[in-house]
Design a protein around this motif. Structure first.
Motif, PDB file in Angstrom:
ATOM      1  N   ASN A  24       0.847  -1.189   0.000  1.00  0.00           N
ATOM      2  CA  ASN A  24       0.000   0.000   0.000  1.00  0.00           C
ATOM      3  C   ASN A  24       0.882   1.238   0.000  1.00  0.00           C
ATOM      4  O   ASN A  24       1.990   1.230   0.552  1.00  0.00           O
ATOM      5  CB  ASN A  24      -0.921   0.028   1.229  1.00  0.00           C
ATOM      6  N   PRO A  28      -3.961   0.597  -2.201  1.00  0.00           N
ATOM      7  CA  PRO A  28      -3.193  -0.603  -2.538  1.00  0.00           C
ATOM      8  C   PRO A  28      -2.557  -0.481  -3.940  1.00  0.00           C
ATOM      9  O   PRO A  28      -3.101   0.161  -4.825  1.00  0.00           O
ATOM     10  CB  PRO A  28      -4.236  -1.716  -2.495  1.00  0.00           C
ATOM     11  N   ALA A  78      -6.266  -5.596  -5.557  1.00  0.00           N
ATOM     12  CA  ALA A  78      -5.116  -5.414  -4.679  1.00  0.00           C
ATOM     13  C   ALA A  78      -4.054  -6.461  -4.978  1.00  0.00           C
ATOM     14  O   ALA A  78      -4.353  -7.590  -5.378  1.00  0.00           O
ATOM     15  CB  ALA A  78      -5.547  -5.503  -3.226  1.00  0.00           C
ATOM     16  N   GLN A 136      -6.841  -7.582   1.084  1.00  0.00           N
ATOM     17  CA  GLN A 136      -7.671  -6.377   1.075  1.00  0.00           C
ATOM     18  C   GLN A 136      -9.154  -6.706   1.305  1.00  0.00           C
ATOM     19  O   GLN A 136      -9.816  -6.090   2.126  1.00  0.00           O
ATOM     20  CB  GLN A 136      -7.505  -5.645  -0.263  1.00  0.00           C
ATOM     21  N   CYS A 137      -9.658  -7.731   0.543  1.00  0.00           N
ATOM     22  CA  CYS A 137     -11.093  -8.042   0.646  1.00  0.00           C
ATOM     23  C   CYS A 137     -11.360  -9.464   1.085  1.00  0.00           C
ATOM     24  O   CYS A 137     -12.515  -9.890   1.147  1.00  0.00           O
ATOM     25  CB  CYS A 137     -11.780  -7.770  -0.687  1.00  0.00           C
TER      26      CYS A 137
END
Length: 378
Positions: free
Chosen positions: A28, A35, A83, A94-95
């Motif tokens: 990041n 990101p 990302a 990230q998710c």
């Protein structure tokens, strides 16, 4: 030879906030926390310059955290949020989406040494071209200059026959005795034979006499030996030099491998050999005088004309004689091509000449460079 390895960390630029030279260990942006994504320039890493040996000018990575990242394998980019992730994880940081077959792989840069670029060719100076066509047709195509193409193009012009000229001559020759010299080994006594109706003669070789020794040429003969030395160049080992190469690991790090190679230098040395020495030695032979016969001109009659039909002069052959005929023809054609010009047609035979008449129209095929390719009566 032993290899030396080290890890080089690349840097990337954030396209969201403009931050530059971010170390690859940061997934990041340290400035805006966005990101690093696959799109744009964020997936392109700068690994710095290399020296003449290919060795990176950057310091190698030594801390354990960065080395662990470098050894994690190629990064992958999440198909849902974009990302970037370490190569050894199975879920997006990230998710939290699972890594599937639709995940994007990180691009791999070619870090092999590249040859230096060739200098750009200098532009041609068309101002030096004398003919206007160079400016119209421009540059050369497939290696054939446009001006050459233009110069060979033809056009037809009208002309007119302004004069016709002919010359005819009859040469009378007689088979007469004469003395000559020749090399004895090339002379063989042969009786002469007189011609019949100007043909069938044999010159003959008789009365070979007055032979003297004369130089006929030279020949090379061995005259001992001599030692000849020539300076040559060869490549010899002169130590070692370091050579390095880098490989993109696909995660912002590159592996550099260096090893020592044998270095070669040019060395001058004397190559000496014993060679045969030669000298030129004169060669002598017997040169003799002998009697023979040869055709000699004894008379000539000539006639010239313009518009009248060609005629032969009167001259006959007697005993041991013959006559030889000579003829030439010219047709002058006047035409206009950037001024009044003249072209000469030279027929080879009488029947080709007599068809040309003064005042007759002529079509001339002329190149753009002014060369007459052909002239045809109209």
């Amino acid at each position: 030879m032993a290899e030396r390895r080290r890890i080089i960390e690349g840097t990337w630029n954030c396209t969201s906030c403009g931050a530059k030279n971010i170390p690859a260990r940061h997934k990041n942006c340290p400035s805006c926390n966005n990101p690093r994504e696959l799109t744009g320039k964020e997936s392109e890493f700068d690994f710095g310059d290399v020296d003449a040996a290919g060795r990176s000018t950057r310091e190698g990575v030594t801390d354990e955290q960065a080395l662990d990242l470098a050894g994690a394998g190629e990064d992958w980019f999440c198909a849902y949020c974009g990302a970037s992730n370490r190569g050894d994880v199975t879920a997006c940081r990230q998710c939290s989406a699972e890594r599937g077959s639709d995940a994007k792989a990180a691009p791999i840069a070619d870090l092999s040494p590249q040859p230096p670029p060739k200098p750009a060719p200098k532009p041609g100076n068309w101002k030096k071209v004398a003919l206007i066509v160079a400016g119209i047709l421009g540059s050369c195509c497939f290696g054939t200059c446009a001006i050459g193409y233009w110069g060979n193009m033809t056009h037809d012009l009208r002309g007119e026959v302004t004069a016709t000229n002919w010359r005819r001559a009859v040469v009378q020759e007689r088979f007469l005795p004469e003395s000559r010299t020749g090399w004895r080994d090339q002379l063989s006594s042969t009786a002469p034979r007189m011609p019949v109706d100007g043909a069938g003669e044999v010159p003959g070789v008789t009365n070979i006499r007055d032979c003297v020794s004369r130089q006929r040429g030279t020949r090379k003969v061995a005259d001992g030996t001599e030692r000849v030395c020539r300076t040559k160049t060869r490549k010899v080992a002169c130590g070692t030099e370091e050579k390095c190469r880098r490989r993109d690991k696909g995660n912002g790090f590159a592996e550099e491998v260096c090893h020592d190679e044998t270095k070669y230098c040019n060395e001058s040395y004397e190559d000496c050999q014993t060679e045969t020495r030669y000298r030129n030695e004169p060669v002598f032979s017997q040169q003799c005088t002998y009697d023979t016969y040869a055709w000699r001109q004894v008379d000539q009659r000539e006639m010239k004309g313009t518009d009248d039909p060609p005629r032969w002069p009167e001259l006959t052959a007697g005993t041991n004689e013959r006559v030889r005929r000579e003829e030439s023809y010219r047709v002058s054609v006047r035409y206009e091509d950037d001024g009044v010009k003249e072209h000469v047609v030279e027929p080879q035979r009488e029947d080709e000449f007599v068809v040309w008449k003064k005042g007759q129209g002529v079509t001339l095929t002329v190149t753009n460079l002014g060369k007459v390719e052909k002239a045809v009566r109209r």
